[in-house]
Design an enzyme around this catalytic site. Structure first.
Site, PDB file in Angstrom:
ATOM      1  N   VAL A  15       4.361  16.166 107.785  1.00 41.32           N
ATOM      2  CA  VAL A  15       3.723  16.402 109.090  1.00 41.32           C
ATOM      3  C   VAL A  15       4.583  17.317 109.954  1.00 41.32           C
ATOM      4  CG1 VAL A  15       2.729  15.317 111.135  1.00 41.32           C
ATOM      5  CG2 VAL A  15       2.603  14.131 108.930  1.00 41.32           C
ATOM      6  N   VAL A 133      -2.851   6.821 114.340  1.00 46.85           N
ATOM      7  CA  VAL A 133      -3.984   6.139 113.687  1.00 46.85           C
ATOM      8  C   VAL A 133      -5.034   7.168 113.287  1.00 46.85           C
ATOM      9  CG1 VAL A 133      -5.747   4.341 113.897  1.00 46.85           C
ATOM     10  CG2 VAL A 133      -3.645   4.164 115.229  1.00 46.85           C
ATOM     11  N   GLU A 191       2.125   7.728  98.476  1.00 43.62           N
ATOM     12  CA  GLU A 191       3.553   8.030  98.548  1.00 43.62           C
ATOM     13  C   GLU A 191       4.265   7.459  97.322  1.00 43.62           C
ATOM     14  OE1 GLU A 191       4.936   6.785 102.438  1.00 43.62           O
ATOM     15  OE2 GLU A 191       2.952   7.300 103.184  1.00 43.62           O
ATOM     16  N   LYS A 206      -2.170   0.087 112.105  1.00 43.42           N
ATOM     17  CA  LYS A 206      -3.183   0.900 112.798  1.00 43.42           C
ATOM     18  C   LYS A 206      -4.166   0.000 113.549  1.00 43.42           C
ATOM     19  CE  LYS A 206      -2.690   4.552 109.347  1.00 43.42           C
ATOM     20  NZ  LYS A 206      -3.135   5.015 108.031  1.00 43.42           N
ATOM     21  N   GLY A 303      -2.730  13.371 105.773  1.00 48.33           N
ATOM     22  CA  GLY A 303      -2.570  14.759 105.332  1.00 48.33           C
ATOM     23  C   GLY A 303      -1.921  15.584 106.413  1.00 48.33           C
TER      24      GLY A 303
HETATM   25  P1  NAP Z   1       8.118  12.736 105.405  1.00 46.94           P
HETATM   26  O1  NAP Z   1       7.384  13.801 104.673  1.00 46.94           O
HETATM   27  O2  NAP Z   1       8.857  11.718 104.631  1.00 46.94           O
HETATM   28  O3  NAP Z   1       9.127  13.469 106.413  1.00 46.94           O
HETATM   29  C1  NAP Z   1      10.103  12.790 107.134  1.00 46.94           C
HETATM   30  C2  NAP Z   1      11.033  13.784 107.800  1.00 46.94           C
HETATM   31  O4  NAP Z   1      11.939  13.068 108.619  1.00 46.94           O
HETATM   32  C3  NAP Z   1      11.879  14.606 106.826  1.00 46.94           C
HETATM   33  O5  NAP Z   1      12.038  15.903 107.321  1.00 46.94           O
HETATM   34  C4  NAP Z   1      13.217  13.854 106.791  1.00 46.94           C
HETATM   35  O6  NAP Z   1      14.320  14.692 106.576  1.00 46.94           O
HETATM   36  C5  NAP Z   1      13.286  13.339 108.213  1.00 46.94           C
HETATM   37  N1  NAP Z   1      14.010  12.066 108.293  1.00 46.94           N
HETATM   38  C6  NAP Z   1      13.686  10.896 107.711  1.00 46.94           C
HETATM   39  N2  NAP Z   1      14.566   9.942 108.054  1.00 46.94           N
HETATM   40  C7  NAP Z   1      15.475  10.527 108.865  1.00 46.94           C
HETATM   41  C8  NAP Z   1      16.630  10.066 109.532  1.00 46.94           C
HETATM   42  N3  NAP Z   1      17.045   8.803 109.437  1.00 46.94           N
HETATM   43  N4  NAP Z   1      17.313  10.943 110.284  1.00 46.94           N
HETATM   44  C9  NAP Z   1      16.911  12.231 110.389  1.00 46.94           C
HETATM   45  N5  NAP Z   1      15.817  12.722 109.780  1.00 46.94           N
HETATM   46  C10 NAP Z   1      15.107  11.880 109.022  1.00 46.94           C
HETATM   47  O7  NAP Z   1       7.117  11.928 106.382  1.00 46.94           O
HETATM   48  P2  NAP Z   1       5.677  12.380 106.884  1.00 46.94           P
HETATM   49  O8  NAP Z   1       4.664  12.098 105.834  1.00 46.94           O
HETATM   50  O9  NAP Z   1       5.761  13.753 107.460  1.00 46.94           O
HETATM   51  O10 NAP Z   1       5.413  11.306 108.045  1.00 46.94           O
HETATM   52  C11 NAP Z   1       5.978  11.466 109.327  1.00 46.94           C
HETATM   53  C12 NAP Z   1       5.297  10.476 110.287  1.00 46.94           C
HETATM   54  O11 NAP Z   1       3.919  10.785 110.365  1.00 46.94           O
HETATM   55  C13 NAP Z   1       5.369   9.006 109.850  1.00 46.94           C
HETATM   56  O12 NAP Z   1       5.477   8.185 110.985  1.00 46.94           O
HETATM   57  C14 NAP Z   1       4.032   8.787 109.172  1.00 46.94           C
HETATM   58  O13 NAP Z   1       3.602   7.436 109.173  1.00 46.94           O
HETATM   59  C15 NAP Z   1       3.144   9.628 110.063  1.00 46.94           C
HETATM   60  N6  NAP Z   1       1.909  10.050 109.438  1.00 46.94           N
HETATM   61  C16 NAP Z   1       1.935  10.693 108.253  1.00 46.94           C
HETATM   62  C17 NAP Z   1       0.747  11.097 107.668  1.00 46.94           C
HETATM   63  C18 NAP Z   1       0.733  11.827 106.359  1.00 46.94           C
HETATM   64  O14 NAP Z   1      -0.353  12.106 105.860  1.00 46.94           O
HETATM   65  N7  NAP Z   1       1.877  12.173 105.772  1.00 46.94           N
HETATM   66  C19 NAP Z   1      -0.459  10.812 108.310  1.00 46.94           C
HETATM   67  C20 NAP Z   1      -0.455  10.152 109.538  1.00 46.94           C
HETATM   68  C21 NAP Z   1       0.748   9.780 110.094  1.00 46.94           C
HETATM   69  P3  NAP Z   1      14.512  15.515 105.177  1.00 46.94           P
HETATM   70  O15 NAP Z   1      13.469  16.597 105.224  1.00 46.94           O
HETATM   71  O16 NAP Z   1      15.895  16.064 105.257  1.00 46.94           O
HETATM   72  O17 NAP Z   1      14.288  14.531 104.089  1.00 46.94           O
HETATM   73  N1  HSE Z   2      -0.293   6.294 103.964  1.00 46.08           N
HETATM   74  C1  HSE Z   2      -1.379   6.491 104.903  1.00 46.08           C
HETATM   75  C2  HSE Z   2      -2.710   6.443 104.185  1.00 46.08           C
HETATM   76  C3  HSE Z   2      -1.283   7.852 105.575  1.00 46.08           C
HETATM   77  O1  HSE Z   2      -2.768   6.438 102.947  1.00 46.08           O
HETATM   78  O2  HSE Z   2      -3.735   6.388 104.874  1.00 46.08           O
HETATM   79  C4  HSE Z   2      -0.482   7.829 106.823  1.00 46.08           C
HETATM   80  O3  HSE Z   2      -1.146   7.149 107.871  1.00 46.08           O
END
Ligand code: NAP
Ligand code: HSE
Length: 430
Positions: A15, A133, A191, A206, A303
């Site tokens: 994200v 959410v 994941e 959520k 996504g």
């Molecule tokens: P992600 O791909 O795992 O990215 C996490 C990022 O945070 C990475 O850049 C990581 O660094 C950094 N990070 C993690 N722990 C850290 C720490 N302790 N100190 C400093 N940096 C740290 O996660 P994501 O999927 O983008 O999700 C981010 C947020 O959005 C979460 O709260 C998730 O629930 C929410 N979200 C995600 C989605 C989705 O579809 N992915 C949808 C809705 C909401 P590195 O790059 O160096 O590893």
């Molecule tokens: N892991 C969640 C899902 C995405 O599968 O819906 C982040 O909210």
């Protein structure tokens, strides 16, 4: 136009990377629609050596959160690292330092949202969480604005894309859970560690956030009854289809007689209903207001692009608010406390599947246990008969009964099941 608003970006993953790209590619649009230009001042990551997308200026990257949280020039912190810790601490510290915060973090908002929103109010700053959410589906803003005149009778929702993808594969392809999960991971939906998705925790977070907005009082994660999808077998889907139902991981919050029930669990839904027809990684939320009647929200709940859309929308909303002197974002309307109905007191119809020895008298014993618990059977059949092992699945549906009575009967029924296996139990939501 005055000076550019300075952004501290925490996280540059799925994200965060997309948000960073939009802040560059859509800089003009953001400035026009928000009334102020924005600049990324610093980016926090965990691993500074990791390769990053082109367009990311490496000199902005840091692994020390203090470079952002202690920098008085940073106006807005966008938190996209995920998980409760250290994200919640960073959000708190940013608010205490008088910075506005935008987050996509459902875990932090479900566990600590009301406290953090109160802190933001005290500090006179905004805490925005549309992306927490339903990814790109507008939900937080409609609950806070468009539905606010309603008494919310119920929320019924599919809030987790990973499990909905898995359940769709189990229903359509007859796959067992392990195979469907492996496919979801290969397709990039699930994941590497899908525990929070499979165990219902992601959907429960959520639901807690939406229920808090709907009932204008904190509904915290610990009061949401949570059961995931690990207990489902491929044949549950065959039996459900035979009876005209689909199986979904449902998040439900509803008010009855002044108490709120909040629960996440697999549920039988009549196949013709809207939610039964939400497939793959899509999410959907049906809200029943006393004035609006049912309102449906549907779209991509996860996504990079849909979630970044919600983050950037919060940013533009914040920029517009900044230009309104004296405007204070209330976060949510806290009108006190709600009374939560424990799961044991919830009423439902139930589907039960139990593998038993195929012998005379077994059905009479099952009927006796249910009758002792004052549970009425509405239909019953036997399938999956193994002539060699002399076993069969007894599949039945009950009339409406209380959870407490059903769980007592289930424990007793397990004494009749092959290997004393606890019968598969799924609540039926008409
Ligand atoms: P992600 O791909 O795992 O990215 C996490 C990022 O945070 C990475 O850049 C990581 O660094 C950094 N990070 C993690 N722990 C850290 C720490 N302790 N100190 C400093 N940096 C740290 O996660 P994501 O999927 O983008 O999700 C981010 C947020 O959005 C979460 O709260 C998730 O629930 C929410 N979200 C995600 C989605 C989705 O579809 N992915 C949808 C809705 C909401 P590195 O790059 O160096 O590893
Ligand atoms: N892991 C969640 C899902 C995405 O599968 O819906 C982040 O909210």
């Amino acid at each position: 136009m005055s000076d550019a608003v300075q952004i501290g970006l925490l996280g540059l993953g799925v994200v965060g990377g997309q948000v960073h790209r939009l802040l560059t590619e859509k800089a003009m649009v953001i400035a026009q629609r928000g009334g102020r230009a924005v600049t990324v001042r610093r980016i926090l990551v965990r691993d500074a050596a990791k390769p990053r997308a082109t367009g990311v200026e490496r000199s902005l990257i840091t692994t020390d959160a203090r470079d952002i949280l202690d920098d008085p020039a940073v106006d807005v912190v966008i938190e996209l690292i995920g998980g409760e810790r250290p994200a919640a601490d960073y959000i708190r510290q940013a608010l205490q330092a008088g910075k506005h915060v935008i987050t996509a973090n459902k875990e932090v908002m479900a566990k600590q949202g009301p406290l953090l929103l109160a802190l933001a109010r005290e500090q006179g700053v905004g805490l925005y969480y549309e992306a927490s959410v339903g990814g790109g589906i507008p939900l937080i803003a409609p609950f806070r604005r468009d539905l606010v005149a309603n008494r919310i009778r119920s929320i019924r929702a599919i809030l987790n894309g990973t499990t909905n993808y898995i359940l769709t594969r189990m229903a359509n392809g007859g796959a067992e859970l392990g195979t469907a999960l492996a496919e979801a991971q290969a397709a990039g939906y699930a994941e590497a560690d899908p525990t929070k998705d499979l165990d219902g925790m992601d959907a429960a977070c959520k639901l807690a956030i939406l229920a808090t907005l709907a009932y204008h009082a904190p509904v915290t994660l610990d009061v949401v009854y949570t059961e995931g999808i690990r207990g489902l077998a491929a044949r549950d889907f065959r039996y459900a289809q035979e009876m005209g139902y689909a199986i979904k991981l449902l998040a439900i919050a509803q008010e009855q007689d002044g108490t709120i029930e909040a629960r996440v669990h697999p549920a039988f839904l009549p196949a013709h209903t809207l939610l039964a027809q939400v497939h793959g990684v899509y999410n959907a939320v049906v809200v029943e207001g006393d004035l609006t009647g049912p309102v449906l929200f549907y779209g991509q709940g996860a996504g990079a692009a849909p979630t970044a859309s919600a983050v950037v929308a919060d940013l533009i909303g914040f920029l517009k608010n900044m230009n309104q002197e004296g405007y204070r974002d209330p976060g949510f309307l806290d009108e006190g406390t709600v009374s939560i109905r424990p799961m044991s007191k919830v009423h439902a119809r139930y589907y039960l599947r139990m593998p038993v020895e195929d012998r005379p008298g077994i059905l009479a014993e099952i009927a006796r246990i249910l009758s002792d618990g004052q549970i009425s059977i509405s239909s019953l059949f036997q399938r999956h008969i193994d002539q060699t092992a002399r076993t069969a699945d007894v599949v039945l549906m009950t009339q409406r009964t209380q959870e407490e009575a059903m769980q007592r009967a289930r424990a007793e029924l397990s004494t009749l099941a092959v290997g004393r296996e606890s019968p598969g139990l799924i609540r039926v939501e008409e």
